[in-house]
Design an enzyme around this catalytic site. Structure first.
Site: not given
Ligand code: UDP
Ligand code: UDP
Length: 476
Positions: A24, A120
């Site tokens: 992120h 974010d």
């Molecule tokens: N995501 C989201 N809201 C949140 C958390 C995650 O939309 O509060 C989405 C975002 O696209 C993210 C995905 O869900 O890439 C998966 O999140 P995760 O943390 O499992 O993986 P990462 O962020 O490391 O890709």
């Protein structure tokens, strides 16, 4: 309270609220760098403390490279009672969500007043809540995954609504795919959807549904993608679905910046000695802990594949805890074998530098979206082995766009559904399949060329970014 906007129409002032984790933070800082280079004023807002050393280091490198950037931080209120045994990055998101009461006063204290706020994606609901009084402040999401994943976020809550007639029980137990309400977007395979979104009682299900309902309250969504990678979605974002107009997708190029170079070693000396296009680069991102047995099979596969390799080993989620010696993780016997055939490290590397090196000819990766787009930007073939989260959906884009192949029958690399045994022999054969595939190499190069056109001077993405900055300049 009306938010008065930025009276200086020459340099828009943009505040960027970062989320936790390198996946992120990295695109956040790349976006900040891109806006600074376009003469915007940027205030970076981060949570303190960070989860990993890699995050703290990258923030320092960014601030040294851009002394004109302003930095604000707020303190994380720890969860009470503390939660044990959960992914530390998830906990940080949750704690951050609960620590954002400071936001209205912090944003109002900034000078000159803001032209826009970018958050974010993990913080979008509290950002809307805490900025509700700042009426005219344009708000944007930085989505750190692919457009297809964004379409899942925006539509997920509708799968359970009366319009789509999918009772929750059927979704969680029976459905094999989910038909998306976005016109022209193919169905989501259940197996590609993050595991947490398939458990009725998982907290992420309710957060994801709530967040998804709110995306249309934002003025736009920054997303690191382009037409050639996701033709079915890019340019389609503003279409109506479910009676609502989606915010425009603003495609941005968030490729590695110079300031990141100091964050890790690039193994240039070793790479310089290898033949062009011969090296397999193997890395599974910043936060995937792979089981020892699997690490060892990957090592066996690399030894068998017949190509030199640069392999980054990681067996803990958070870098501070990743203290075991490399030899202890992969074992002395395998260590001896890999040493003579490639380079194996257990440290943070300069991935941007490595992917751009002429010796590297293929990338074995979990299809984290930053890694996929970095590979695309360098015209690098990918062998995708997703673990969980958005990575299955990203792997679909890797395969469909022709950037790489997806080892679908291996199951998940790590995480809750990763029990399937994949042998070193299978891994070695698949790597040979990728490295020997010339069509894939050419397709990856075409993708790089198209990315450079889209984001180069006069390209569609570059023009859209310029227009947005002009719009901000007019905000008063
Ligand atoms: N995501 C989201 N809201 C949140 C958390 C995650 O939309 O509060 C989405 C975002 O696209 C993210 C995905 O869900 O890439 C998966 O999140 P995760 O943390 O499992 O993986 P990462 O962020 O490391 O890709
Ligand atoms: N990365 C890096 N060096 C490493 C490991 C990761 O530079 O040793 C960077 C990588 O280039 C990418 C980010 O960390 O920009 C990881 O993001 P990605 O979305 O690929 O995966 P995640 O870590 O979020 O699962």
């Amino acid at each position: 309270m009306e938010y008065s906007g930025n009276p200086n129409n020459h340099s828009p002032h943009v505040a960027i609220l970062a989320g936790a984790g390198m996946g992120h933070l990295t695109p956040t800082l790349r976006l900040a760098a891109s806006l600074l280079k376009r003469n915007c004023l940027v205030t970076l807002i981060t949570a303190h403390p960070c989860v990993s050393d890699a995050e703290s280091k990258l923030i320092s490198l960014f601030l040294s490279a851009f002394p004109q950037a302003r930095k604000e931080q707020f303190h994380i209120v720890p969860l009470d009672p503390p939660v044990e045994g959960c992914d530390p990055f998830w906990l940080q998101w949750e704690a951050t969500r609960r620590s954002l009461q400071v936001l209205p006063s912090l944003l109002q204290s900034l000078s000159p007043p803001l032209s826009a706020l970018v958050t974010d994606v993990t913080l979008l609901t509290p950002v809307l809540e805490f900025t509700a009084t700042l009426k005219n402040l344009p708000k944007y999401i930085l989505f750190i995954s692919c457009a297809r994943m964004f379409s899942l976020l925006a539509s997920y809550h509708t799968f359970f609504s009366t319009t789509h007639h999918l009772p929750e029980d059927d979704y969680f137990s029976k459905a094999e795919f989910l038909e998306t309400p976005f016109p022209g977007v193919g169905p989501f395979l259940k197996s590609s959807i993050p595991a947490a979104l398939q458990e009725a009682t998982n907290l992420f299900v309710s957060i994801f549904k709530e967040d998804g309902k709110k995306v249309s309250s934002f003025d736009g969504v920054f997303i690191n993608t382009f037409d050639r990678l996701e033709p079915e979605l890019v340019g389609n974002g503003a279409k109506l679905f479910d009676g609502r107009v989606m915010p425009p997708l603003i495609t941005v190029r968030l490729s590695p910046c110079d300031f990141e170079r100091g964050a890790g070693s690039s193994k240039l000396g070793w790479l310089d000695d290898q033949a062009p296009g011969s090296v397999v680069y193997v890395s599974f991102g910043s936060r995937i802990a792979i089981k020892k047995e699997r690490i060892r099979e990957i090592g066996e596969g690399l030894v068998r594949c017949g190509y030199p390799f640069l392999w980054v080993v990681k067996d803990k989620i958070v870098d501070k805890e990743d203290t075991a010696l490399l030899e202890d993780v992969i074992g002395d016997e395998l260590m001896e074998k890999v040493k003579s055939k490639g380079l194996v490290v257990k440290e943070w590397v300069d991935q941007g530098g490595i992917l751009g090196h002429k010796a590297v000819g293929g990338f074995v990766n979990h299809s984290g979206w930053n890694s996929v787009t970095e590979a695309a930007w360098c015209g690098m073939r990918v062998l995708a082995w997703p673990a969980d989260a958005d990575q299955g959906i990203n792997a679909e884009a890797v395969e469909k766009s022709g950037l790489g192949i997806w080892a679908k029958d291996w199951g998940c690399l790590a995480g809750p559904n990763s029990d399937k045994m994949v042998t070193g022999e299978e891994i070695g054969t698949k790597i040979q399949e990728m490295m020997g595939n010339d069509l894939l190499r050419l397709q990856a190069q075409q993708i790089r060329d198209e990315a450079r056109n889209a984001f180069g001077d006069g390209g569609s993405c570059e023009n859209a970014m310029k227009e947005l900055i002009e719009k901000w300049k007019m905000t008063n």
